[in-house]
Structure formats: C-alpha cells, structure tokens
Design a protein around this motif. Structure first.
Motif, mmCIF file in Angstrom:
data_model
loop_
_atom_site.group_PDB
_atom_site.id
_atom_site.type_symbol
_atom_site.label_atom_id
_atom_site.label_comp_id
_atom_site.label_asym_id
_atom_site.label_seq_id
_atom_site.Cartn_x
_atom_site.Cartn_y
_atom_site.Cartn_z
ATOM 1 N N LEU A 288 0.847 -1.194 0.000
ATOM 2 C CA LEU A 288 0.000 0.000 0.000
ATOM 3 C C LEU A 288 0.882 1.244 0.000
ATOM 4 O O LEU A 288 1.806 1.354 0.825
ATOM 5 N N ALA A 289 0.597 2.151 -0.917
ATOM 6 C CA ALA A 289 1.351 3.407 -0.938
ATOM 7 C C ALA A 289 0.917 4.233 0.262
ATOM 8 O O ALA A 289 -0.260 4.216 0.627
ATOM 9 N N PRO A 290 1.861 4.936 0.897
ATOM 10 C CA PRO A 290 1.445 5.755 2.047
ATOM 11 C C PRO A 290 0.488 6.850 1.613
ATOM 12 O O PRO A 290 0.623 7.401 0.519
ATOM 13 N N LYS A 291 -0.513 7.115 2.438
ATOM 14 C CA LYS A 291 -1.455 8.184 2.127
ATOM 15 C C LYS A 291 -1.108 9.359 3.051
ATOM 16 O O LYS A 291 -1.039 9.174 4.279
ATOM 17 N N GLU A 292 -0.842 10.511 2.459
ATOM 18 C CA GLU A 292 -0.420 11.652 3.277
ATOM 19 C C GLU A 292 -1.307 12.850 3.027
ATOM 20 O O GLU A 292 -1.923 12.973 1.976
ATOM 21 N N ARG A 293 -1.315 13.762 4.001
ATOM 22 C CA ARG A 293 -2.097 14.972 3.883
ATOM 23 C C ARG A 293 -1.235 16.100 4.441
ATOM 24 O O ARG A 293 -0.496 15.907 5.415
ATOM 25 N N SER A 294 -1.290 17.286 3.803
ATOM 26 C CA SER A 294 -0.495 18.418 4.298
ATOM 27 C C SER A 294 -1.355 19.232 5.257
ATOM 28 O O SER A 294 -2.489 19.583 4.916
ATOM 29 N N VAL A 295 -0.802 19.501 6.447
ATOM 30 C CA VAL A 295 -1.565 20.293 7.419
ATOM 31 C C VAL A 295 -0.696 21.461 7.904
ATOM 32 O O VAL A 295 0.544 21.406 7.880
ATOM 33 N N ALA A 296 -1.368 22.514 8.367
ATOM 34 C CA ALA A 296 -0.653 23.674 8.914
ATOM 35 C C ALA A 296 -0.001 23.275 10.232
ATOM 36 O O ALA A 296 -0.551 22.439 10.967
ATOM 37 N N PRO A 297 1.175 23.862 10.575
ATOM 38 C CA PRO A 297 1.856 23.493 11.839
ATOM 39 C C PRO A 297 1.094 24.002 13.062
ATOM 40 O O PRO A 297 0.285 24.923 12.949
ATOM 41 N N LYS A 298 1.343 23.360 14.197
ATOM 42 C CA LYS A 298 0.728 23.784 15.472
ATOM 43 C C LYS A 298 1.643 24.841 16.120
ATOM 44 O O LYS A 298 2.877 24.791 15.959
ATOM 45 N N CYS A 299 1.051 25.739 16.853
ATOM 46 C CA CYS A 299 1.825 26.766 17.551
ATOM 47 C C CYS A 299 2.596 26.118 18.708
ATOM 48 O O CYS A 299 1.990 25.434 19.546
ATOM 49 N N PRO A 300 3.931 26.282 18.795
ATOM 50 C CA PRO A 300 4.704 25.643 19.868
ATOM 51 C C PRO A 300 4.427 26.291 21.238
ATOM 52 O O PRO A 300 4.749 25.708 22.262
ATOM 53 N N VAL A 301 3.779 27.462 21.249
ATOM 54 C CA VAL A 301 3.524 28.148 22.522
ATOM 55 C C VAL A 301 2.167 27.724 23.100
ATOM 56 O O VAL A 301 2.081 27.240 24.220
ATOM 57 N N CYS A 302 1.075 27.910 22.283
ATOM 58 C CA CYS A 302 -0.257 27.620 22.843
ATOM 59 C C CYS A 302 -0.919 26.378 22.253
ATOM 60 O O CYS A 302 -1.972 25.967 22.701
ATOM 61 N N GLY A 303 -0.337 25.789 21.221
ATOM 62 C CA GLY A 303 -0.894 24.537 20.664
ATOM 63 C C GLY A 303 -1.986 24.727 19.635
ATOM 64 O O GLY A 303 -2.517 23.761 19.098
ATOM 65 N N SER A 304 -2.372 25.962 19.312
ATOM 66 C CA SER A 304 -3.412 26.164 18.289
ATOM 67 C C SER A 304 -2.831 25.941 16.889
ATOM 68 O O SER A 304 -1.618 25.974 16.705
ATOM 69 N N THR A 305 -3.730 25.754 15.944
ATOM 70 C CA THR A 305 -3.271 25.600 14.555
ATOM 71 C C THR A 305 -2.922 26.988 14.011
ATOM 72 O O THR A 305 -3.718 27.923 14.124
ATOM 73 N N MET A 306 -1.706 27.111 13.449
ATOM 74 C CA MET A 306 -1.253 28.419 12.958
ATOM 75 C C MET A 306 -1.826 28.682 11.560
ATOM 76 O O MET A 306 -2.262 27.779 10.861
ATOM 77 N N LYS A 307 -1.792 29.939 11.156
ATOM 78 C CA LYS A 307 -2.307 30.339 9.830
ATOM 79 C C LYS A 307 -1.140 30.831 8.996
ATOM 80 O O LYS A 307 -0.185 31.432 9.522
ATOM 81 N N SER A 308 -1.231 30.606 7.673
ATOM 82 C CA SER A 308 -0.169 31.051 6.770
ATOM 83 C C SER A 308 -0.074 32.585 6.800
ATOM 84 O O SER A 308 -1.096 33.282 6.794
ATOM 85 N N ALA A 309 1.170 33.054 6.797
ATOM 86 C CA ALA A 309 1.381 34.512 6.794
ATOM 87 C C ALA A 309 1.599 35.008 5.362
ATOM 88 O O ALA A 309 2.043 36.132 5.151
#
Ligand code: ATP
Length: 437
Positions: A356-377
């Motif tokens: 089986l080929a690996p199935k991957e998805r691209s996600v935005a990184p998490k904030c290392p300070v508060c853990g929220s999902t960061m937004k592209s600048a």
C-alpha cells in the motif's frame, strides 16, 4: 481395455433453452440402456469464459464408455448423434452442435488432445487446429450446421484428470416444467449450505441473500450443487427441498480451479479474450461510474497501462477497488476484452494487494507556545498563531500520514459474480495444498 471417449458441445440456446449437461445425462442413460458400461464419472469441462462464441458458461461434456470392437464405436456414435439431434436447440442460428468419438486403449488420445484443451481453456482455437488434432487421434466427428461445436467437444476429451478438481451434482426438471418457475425451497438451500460448506461452495450468496444454485434461464436445469467432494454435493442435495425432478447427474469438473488464468509478466502480452494474472501498480484514482461500475488504471514496469473494472454485480468487492490509490502494488486476475467505444478493459475476478502506498495529507503546523493551529502569513512568509501572536518565518506545511481504508491481502469477487472457473475463497483457504492461483 478399449474405451470410447465421447465429447459433446454447443447444443443450447439463450432463447429456446436446453443445456449440454442435460444432453450428456440423456446420452449417458441411453448408452447404459443399450448395454454399455461407463468407465469414469461423466465430466463437465468449462472452457475459456471470455470466448465470444459461448452461449453462457462455455461448458462441454466428456463421457467414457467401455467398448469391444469397431461395431461398438459406430453404434455409440449413432446413439449419441440421435440424442443430440433430438434434443439440441438447432432452431437458434448460433447453436452448432458438435459430437466427437475417440477410441483409446490407454490414455494416449486424452494426452494428444490436452494441448487443444489448454488452448481452448485459455485462448481461442481455430477450427483447422481442432481438425488437425482430431486427425491425430483417429477420432470421428459429427456436427449439425457449422463445425464449431467440434472444438469444445474435442477439447473436453483432452482435459487432464488433474484439472478435474471439483464436482457438480445437477438436477433436471421434467420437460413440462421448462420455462416455468423453479420449485426450490430457499431455506433448505441455506441449511444445506451451512451444513456442507466449505466442501460445497457458491450455493448461496450470504452477502446479498441470494440463492445461486438455480439458473434463471428456460433450460432443463433445476439446480446445480458445486463442491470439492462427491459426498458433500450428495449430502447437500439430500437436504434440499425441491419438486419436479426428472433426473440427476453427477459430473466431475474443472470448475473452481482458476486454471483459465494465464500468468503474464507485462501488459504488452495481453491478448483479447484471455484471462490473465499480472503484477502492476495502480496509476489512477479509482472512479465510481454512474452505472455503479468502478474503474481504475494500472501500469506495469515498462510504463504500459490498462483499464481495470469491478462491475456493479461484484457488489462490495468494488469497495476494495475504490479504496486503492495510485502507487499501490497489486496482483490482479481478470479477463481482457474489447469494450468499445471505451478502452479495452480487464474485468477483475480477484485482486491481491501487495503493497500500500502511504497516504499523506499536508496540514498547517501547530503553535509551539499555545498549541493552536497556525495560519499562513503569505507565500514563503511562514506561519503566525492567531491566538497568541507567535510568528515563525520558517514554518511550513507538514505532511502527516493518514490511515488507509484497506489492508494488504487477497480479495475475491463474491459468489454471485463468479465465473464457473473462478477459484472461490474456499479454494485458497480450505481445499488443501494447491497452487495459489
Ligand atoms: P452452456 O454452458 O450453456 O452449455 P456454452 O456457453 O457452453 O453453453 P456453447 O453453446 O457450448 O456455449 O458454445 C460455445 C461454442 O464455442 C462451441 O461451439 C465451442 O466449440 C466453441 N468454443 C468453446 N471454446 C472455444 C475456444 N476457446 N476457441 C474457439 N471456440 C471455442
């Protein structure tokens, strides 16, 4: 001991009915009534399931009787011809009955016809090749209308015993019942299946709650029970509640053997009207069509591609094909046919998922300070946390692995979609040591 091998084929019609196995049963009775003794069980030999000349299941029969001299040979031929002439549905323009009788002291004739059988099982036989084989064996052929029926009649005699791995017990209904609704108690079929499975198979499709032993055609067959042993099919039959049986016949067969499939290394070796096994990589996202069929493309190591299909009648098997992704390594077994106006297609009977080929998805990184999902600048400007204001100019999208909806392994179409020669799942799991495909 001198024996007469009798081959019969091409006696039935989609429109008017009849069945070559029924004619085989009547010939068997007529020969025994005339004083001849059977040498072996009658054989039902299935040939290439993609053959364009077939009516339904591309079956021919082979009977073997003891004889003493040349008189017997001609008497037998006369009885067989007479029975076929009386019963075959020659009103149908595509029905071309053929009868062959070959005499033998040992198994030479069968051996001589084996290459013809193998070709008829996996490819298309030209009539000239069939006639050359007939001449080699010194047999006699007789046919009504065109000569095509002789191909299957000869090929059936050539099937080697080791290919005859299963049995089918057929019950036929009386002539007055042909074309009428069959009287078979479904519950008794379910019970017979539960009691005799896996030594009988394809009696009942439990996924779709559908009885499979009785055809829907106007032919003489009331039902047919398939199994690995004589005992199992007889046992299953004894448990079924049915009415209007005229006669029964037990055949040895090559059904369920999977022997119709030819191993090929590359897709360039594909020939129309053959069934193949080939390793390849899925090269397109599978798609469900409006007709309920699932299509995908596979590619071999040379870059050649072919379309594969899991048709609507294969039901939940389609989910396996739909769950495949480009890059998956598969071994497929399917029949290759023209499909105009669409591309030629491999009609899948089985798939083994190798990798089986690996199935991957691209996600935005998490904030290392508060853990929220960061937004592209902004493009190439990193990511910012909207909650706590943290900013990382070097942060990028992260690839995460997703679970696949299917696991590696072997998947076979459900019983309702099997061809006669398809090796059922029971063949891979219960029926003892045999080649895998
Ligand atoms: P049924 O299974 O319902 O008895 P059928 O599907 O066996 O019917 P037939 O009526 O026997 O169909 O017709 C098949 C015809 O094709 C026969 O004339 C047979 O000789 C011929 N045939 C079978 N296999 C091949 C083959 N591989 N190459 C060429 N001709 C073939």
């Amino acid at each position: 001991m001198a024996v007469a091998h009798i081959g019969i084929d091409d006696t039935d019609s989609n429109r008017y009915g009849m069945c070559t196995t029924y004619i085989g049963a009547v010939v068997d009775e007529n020969l025994r009534t005339a004083g001849y003794r059977r040498v072996d069980l009658p054989r039902l030999v299935r040939l290439n399931p993609t053959c364009p000349f077939k009516t339904r299941g591309n079956g021919a029969v082979h009977l073997t009787f003891k004889i003493h001299d040349g008189h017997d040979l001609f008497r037998i031929l006369e009885i067989v011809e007479g029975t076929v002439e009386e019963l075959a549905e020659v009103r149908d323009e595509s029905t071309n009955p053929g009868v062959v009788v070959v005499t033998d002291d040992d198994s030479t004739a069968v051996d001589e016809l084996t290459p013809l059988y193998v070709k008829a099982l996996r490819g298309i036989v030209e009539i000239d090749d069939a006639l050359a084989s007939l001449e080699e064996t010194g047999g006699i052929a007789s046919w009504f209308k065109n000569i095509r029926g002789v191909i299957g009649a000869l090929a059936a005699i050539g099937a080697p015993d080791e290919d005859m791995v299963t049995y089918e017990l057929l019950a036929y209904r009386s002539t007055t019942m042909h074309g009428r609704k069959r009287s078979v108690d479904v519950r008794s079929v379910q019970i017979a299946d539960l009691e005799t499975w896996p030594w009988t198979y394809d009696n009942y499709d439990w996924y779709d709650m559908e009885m499979l032993i009785a055809p829907h055609t106007p032919c003489p067959v009331l039902l047919g029970i398939r199994g690995m042993t004589e005992r199992a099919v007889v046992e299953a039959y004894s448990r079924m509640i049915i009415h209007g049986v005229e006669r029964t016949m037990l055949y040895r067969t090559n059904q369920g053997s999977g022997l119709h499939a030819l191993h090929i290394n590359n897709l360039s070796e594909l020939k129309p009207y053959t069934t193949v096994i080939v390793d390849a990589t899925v090269s397109s996202e599978p798609k469900l069509s409006s007709g309920g069929h699932v299509y995908a493309w596979i590619r071999d190591l040379n870059g050649d591609e072919v379309r594969v299909a899991a048709y609507e009648p294969t039901k939940h098997f389609r989910k396996i094909i739909l769950a495949l992704r480009p890059g998956d390594r598969v071994r497929v077994l399917g029949s290759y046919k023209p499909h105009p106006p669409q591309p030629p297609t491999l009609n899948l009977e089985l798939v083994e998922i190798l990798e089986l080929a690996p199935k991957e998805r691209s996600v935005a990184p998490k904030c290392p300070v508060c853990g929220s999902t960061m937004k592209s600048a902004g493009k190439s400007r990193g990511y910012r946390c909207k909650k706590c204001g943290y900013y990382d100019p070097n942060a990028k999208l992260i690839n995460v692995k997703e679970p696949r909806e299917v696991i590696k392994g072997l998947y076979v179409t459900p019983p309702r979609a099997h061809r006669h020669l398809t090796k059922p799942m029971e063949g891979f799991t219960f029926w003892g040591p045999r080649e895998r495909y």
